[in-house]
Design a protein around this motif. Structure first.
Motif, PDB file in Angstrom:
ATOM      1  N   ALA A   1       0.774  -1.436  -0.119  1.00  0.00           N
ATOM      2  CA  ALA A   1       0.071  -0.127  -0.049  1.00  0.00           C
ATOM      3  C   ALA A   1       0.682   1.120  -0.294  1.00  0.00           C
ATOM      4  CB  ALA A   1      -0.963   0.039   1.069  1.00  0.00           C
ATOM      5  N   HIS A   2       2.026   1.227   0.613  1.00  0.00           N
ATOM      6  CA  HIS A   2       2.914   2.407   0.739  1.00  0.00           C
ATOM      7  C   HIS A   2       4.338   2.340  -0.304  1.00  0.00           C
ATOM      8  CE1 HIS A   2       0.560   2.472   4.255  1.00  0.00           C
ATOM      9  NE2 HIS A   2       0.724   3.708   4.238  1.00  0.00           N
ATOM     10  N   ARG A   3       4.232   1.585  -1.286  1.00  0.00           N
ATOM     11  CA  ARG A   3       5.327   1.187  -2.218  1.00  0.00           C
ATOM     12  C   ARG A   3       5.789   2.223  -2.729  1.00  0.00           C
ATOM     13  NH1 ARG A   3       0.572  -0.992  -4.233  1.00  0.00           N
ATOM     14  NH2 ARG A   3       0.283  -0.457  -6.396  1.00  0.00           N
ATOM     15  N   SER A   4       4.967   3.356  -2.943  1.00  0.00           N
ATOM     16  CA  SER A   4       5.232   4.539  -3.667  1.00  0.00           C
ATOM     17  C   SER A   4       5.930   5.820  -2.991  1.00  0.00           C
ATOM     18  CB  SER A   4       4.163   5.193  -4.319  1.00  0.00           C
ATOM     19  OG  SER A   4       3.118   5.799  -3.587  1.00  0.00           O
ATOM     20  N   SER A   5       6.015   5.313  -1.624  1.00  0.00           N
ATOM     21  CA  SER A   5       6.760   6.406  -0.530  1.00  0.00           C
ATOM     22  C   SER A   5       8.077   6.635  -0.698  1.00  0.00           C
ATOM     23  CB  SER A   5       6.625   5.882   0.789  1.00  0.00           C
ATOM     24  OG  SER A   5       7.388   6.774   1.858  1.00  0.00           O
ATOM     25  N   PRO A   6       8.646   7.655  -0.577  1.00  0.00           N
ATOM     26  CA  PRO A   6      10.035   7.760  -0.852  1.00  0.00           C
ATOM     27  C   PRO A   6      10.713   7.419   0.426  1.00  0.00           C
ATOM     28  CG  PRO A   6       9.193   9.917   0.068  1.00  0.00           C
ATOM     29  CD  PRO A   6       7.844   9.042  -0.376  1.00  0.00           C
ATOM     30  N   ASN A   7       9.941   6.862   1.469  1.00  0.00           N
ATOM     31  CA  ASN A   7      10.778   6.133   2.542  1.00  0.00           C
ATOM     32  C   ASN A   7      10.740   4.472   2.456  1.00  0.00           C
ATOM     33  OD1 ASN A   7      10.987   8.405   4.393  1.00  0.00           O
ATOM     34  ND2 ASN A   7       8.821   8.314   4.491  1.00  0.00           N
ATOM     35  N   MET A   8      10.442   4.199   1.109  1.00  0.00           N
ATOM     36  CA  MET A   8      10.200   2.497   1.090  1.00  0.00           C
ATOM     37  C   MET A   8      11.498   1.869   1.134  1.00  0.00           C
ATOM     38  SD  MET A   8       8.178   0.575   0.678  1.00  0.00           S
ATOM     39  CE  MET A   8       7.770  -1.045   0.219  1.00  0.00           C
ATOM     40  N   ALA A   9      12.661   2.411   0.910  1.00  0.00           N
ATOM     41  CA  ALA A   9      13.932   1.446   0.938  1.00  0.00           C
ATOM     42  C   ALA A   9      14.208   1.567   2.392  1.00  0.00           C
ATOM     43  CB  ALA A   9      15.119   2.315   0.372  1.00  0.00           C
ATOM     44  N   PHE A  10      13.962   2.759   3.228  1.00  0.00           N
ATOM     45  CA  PHE A  10      14.329   2.863   4.679  1.00  0.00           C
ATOM     46  C   PHE A  10      13.263   1.744   5.324  1.00  0.00           C
ATOM     47  CE2 PHE A  10      12.958   4.612   8.808  1.00  0.00           C
ATOM     48  CZ  PHE A  10      14.041   4.356   9.418  1.00  0.00           C
ATOM     49  N   TRP A  11      12.003   1.634   4.971  1.00  0.00           N
ATOM     50  CA  TRP A  11      11.066   0.832   5.665  1.00  0.00           C
ATOM     51  C   TRP A  11      11.405  -0.734   5.365  1.00  0.00           C
ATOM     52  CZ3 TRP A  11       6.297   4.188   3.966  1.00  0.00           C
ATOM     53  CH2 TRP A  11       6.515   5.486   4.992  1.00  0.00           C
ATOM     54  N   ARG A  12      11.938  -0.804   4.041  1.00  0.00           N
ATOM     55  CA  ARG A  12      12.350  -2.433   3.894  1.00  0.00           C
ATOM     56  C   ARG A  12      13.594  -2.854   4.895  1.00  0.00           C
ATOM     57  NH1 ARG A  12      11.010  -5.395  -0.437  1.00  0.00           N
ATOM     58  NH2 ARG A  12       9.768  -4.503  -2.160  1.00  0.00           N
ATOM     59  N   ASN A  13      14.476  -1.904   5.048  1.00  0.00           N
ATOM     60  CA  ASN A  13      15.622  -2.223   6.184  1.00  0.00           C
ATOM     61  C   ASN A  13      14.856  -2.382   7.393  1.00  0.00           C
ATOM     62  OD1 ASN A  13      18.289  -0.457   7.529  1.00  0.00           O
ATOM     63  ND2 ASN A  13      18.275  -2.576   7.200  1.00  0.00           N
ATOM     64  N   LEU A  14      13.739  -1.462   7.764  1.00  0.00           N
ATOM     65  CA  LEU A  14      13.139  -1.668   9.191  1.00  0.00           C
ATOM     66  C   LEU A  14      12.446  -3.178   9.144  1.00  0.00           C
ATOM     67  CD1 LEU A  14      11.605   1.546   9.963  1.00  0.00           C
ATOM     68  CD2 LEU A  14      13.751   0.947  10.605  1.00  0.00           C
ATOM     69  N   LYS A  15      11.864  -3.586   8.069  1.00  0.00           N
ATOM     70  CA  LYS A  15      11.130  -4.617   7.825  1.00  0.00           C
ATOM     71  C   LYS A  15      12.097  -6.087   8.195  1.00  0.00           C
ATOM     72  CE  LYS A  15       7.804  -7.444   5.084  1.00  0.00           C
ATOM     73  NZ  LYS A  15       8.624  -8.584   5.572  1.00  0.00           N
ATOM     74  N   GLU A  16      13.521  -5.864   7.582  1.00  0.00           N
ATOM     75  CA  GLU A  16      14.201  -6.729   8.113  1.00  0.00           C
ATOM     76  C   GLU A  16      14.325  -6.966   9.516  1.00  0.00           C
ATOM     77  OE1 GLU A  16      18.000  -6.489   6.065  1.00  0.00           O
ATOM     78  OE2 GLU A  16      17.566  -5.353   4.701  1.00  0.00           O
TER      79      GLU A  16
END
Length: 351
Positions: free
Chosen positions: A201-216
């Motif tokens: 749902a939030h894949r277009s956010s400019p924070n997506m790369a950061f959030w992928r790291n948080l998801k790890e």
């Protein structure tokens, strides 16, 4: 048993307080009473016993902005962590995304270590503990900010406000864990529950790369039910790296490393399943939410209370970013009555 105060009264004064708190969540020292020594409620102690936990077992905390919830996990007799209780959050400020500078009203996102010296029994917001922002990774990126807390009351300028009753329980849980020998507890502050659905749902956010790291980091806990070992290098977090973590320097290139094999197997399986689900969701829909400006959010249980207090009080506390699910629909206010806005039109979900 915690003495219950008037929640509605606390919410009523929160709007006035919020205008005063632009740089942080601390005004000074509170009173000299024994509020920080309140015993855990008998009901909560009974729940611990039923889950194979003692009052002094270690704790672990997760915070979710979008859902406005704080989870307290506790180690049980199996040696793994189990969910003890989920607390509704009364207020957080800013937007989804990390805090980067003093005064931006952003509540932080990342991985934090809370030691006993970060506990504040004399908080102006009843009781509080400091997250320790900025952490090593954030400092290496030049992020600034101070006094980012989990505290009582229902007002926030970059903090997570739990109400007095909520923070009293959380504070007592931390106090007892420290008394039992826990040296520090980890807090994962996340934008939302790190599900494939939310990531899509939030894949277009400019924070997506950061959030992928948080998801790890979230995945490491979900897969193992153990708080991950945290390190940082090359502008990102590293989780459960084998060997000495002191060789990792935030802001410097990452050294060669491996994740503990038993952990890597569990995490890789979870990651693969989530990526398949993420791919299916993104291929089914080419759109993602449009965002308009707002300011933070609160748990639905508190929004219901504010609704009873009237729209003026609600609007003073909920002023910010919303998800617009259908840009062609009429704008809805928090009470469901249609209206209009110069900034955006669409069906909104106030967080």
């Amino acid at each position: 048993m915690f003495q219950r105060s008037s929640t509605l009264a606390k919410l009523a004064v929160a709007a006035g307080l919020s205008a005063l708190l632009l740089a942080g969540c601390v005004l000074g020292e509170g009173g000299g009473d024994a509020r920080h020594l309140q015993p855990l409620p008998a009901k909560l102690v009974s729940q611990m016993s039923a889950k194979g936990m003692t009052q002094t077992d270690p704790i672990f905390i997760r915070i979710f902005k979008k859902e406005s919830e704080l989870e307290v996990w506790k180690r049980d007799r199996s040696g793994r962590f189990s969910l003890l209780k989920t607390y509704p959050m009364c207020r957080w400020s800013g937007q989804l995304g990390p805090k980067t500078r003093e005064g931006d009203r952003q509540a932080p996102e990342g991985f934090y270590t809370v030691t006993a010296d970060l506990m504040n029994p004399r908080s102006e917001f009843y009781l509080s503990f400091n997250l320790g922002y900025p952490n090593a990774l954030e400092r290496s990126q030049g992020f600034t900010g101070s006094a980012l807390m989990v505290h009582g009351a229902c007002t926030s300028a970059g903090c997570f406000a739990m109400t007095d009753d909520g923070v009293a329980e959380i504070f007592a849980l931390a106090r007892e864990a420290f008394a039992g020998g826990q040296k520090s507890f980890q807090v994962q502050a996340l934008p939302f529950r790190m599900t494939p659905e939310n990531m899509a749902a939030h894949r277009s956010s400019p924070n997506m790369a950061f959030w992928r790291n948080l998801k790890e980091g979230s995945d490491h806990f979900e897969a193992t039910r153990q708080p991950p070992k945290i390190a940082a290098c090359e502008r990102q977090y590293v989780f459960d790296a084998a060997g000495d973590s002191s060789r990792f320097i935030a802001g410097a290139p990452c050294p060669a490393y491996e994740v503990e094999p038993a952990i890597q197997s569990l995490v890789s399986e979870r990651h693969a399943n989530d990526e398949r689900r993420f791919g299916a969701l993104t291929s089914a829909s080419s759109t993602s939410p449009i965002l308009a400006y707002a300011d933070g959010g609160m748990h639905p249980s508190f929004r219901k209370m504010l609704k009873e207090m009237g729209p003026e009080r609600l609007q003073s506390l909920v002023a910010g970013r919303v998800e617009i699910s259908r840009p062609d629909a009429a704008l809805l206010d928090p009470y469901g009555a249609t209206g209009s806005s110069p900034e955006a039109t669409g069906s909104i979900n106030v967080r």
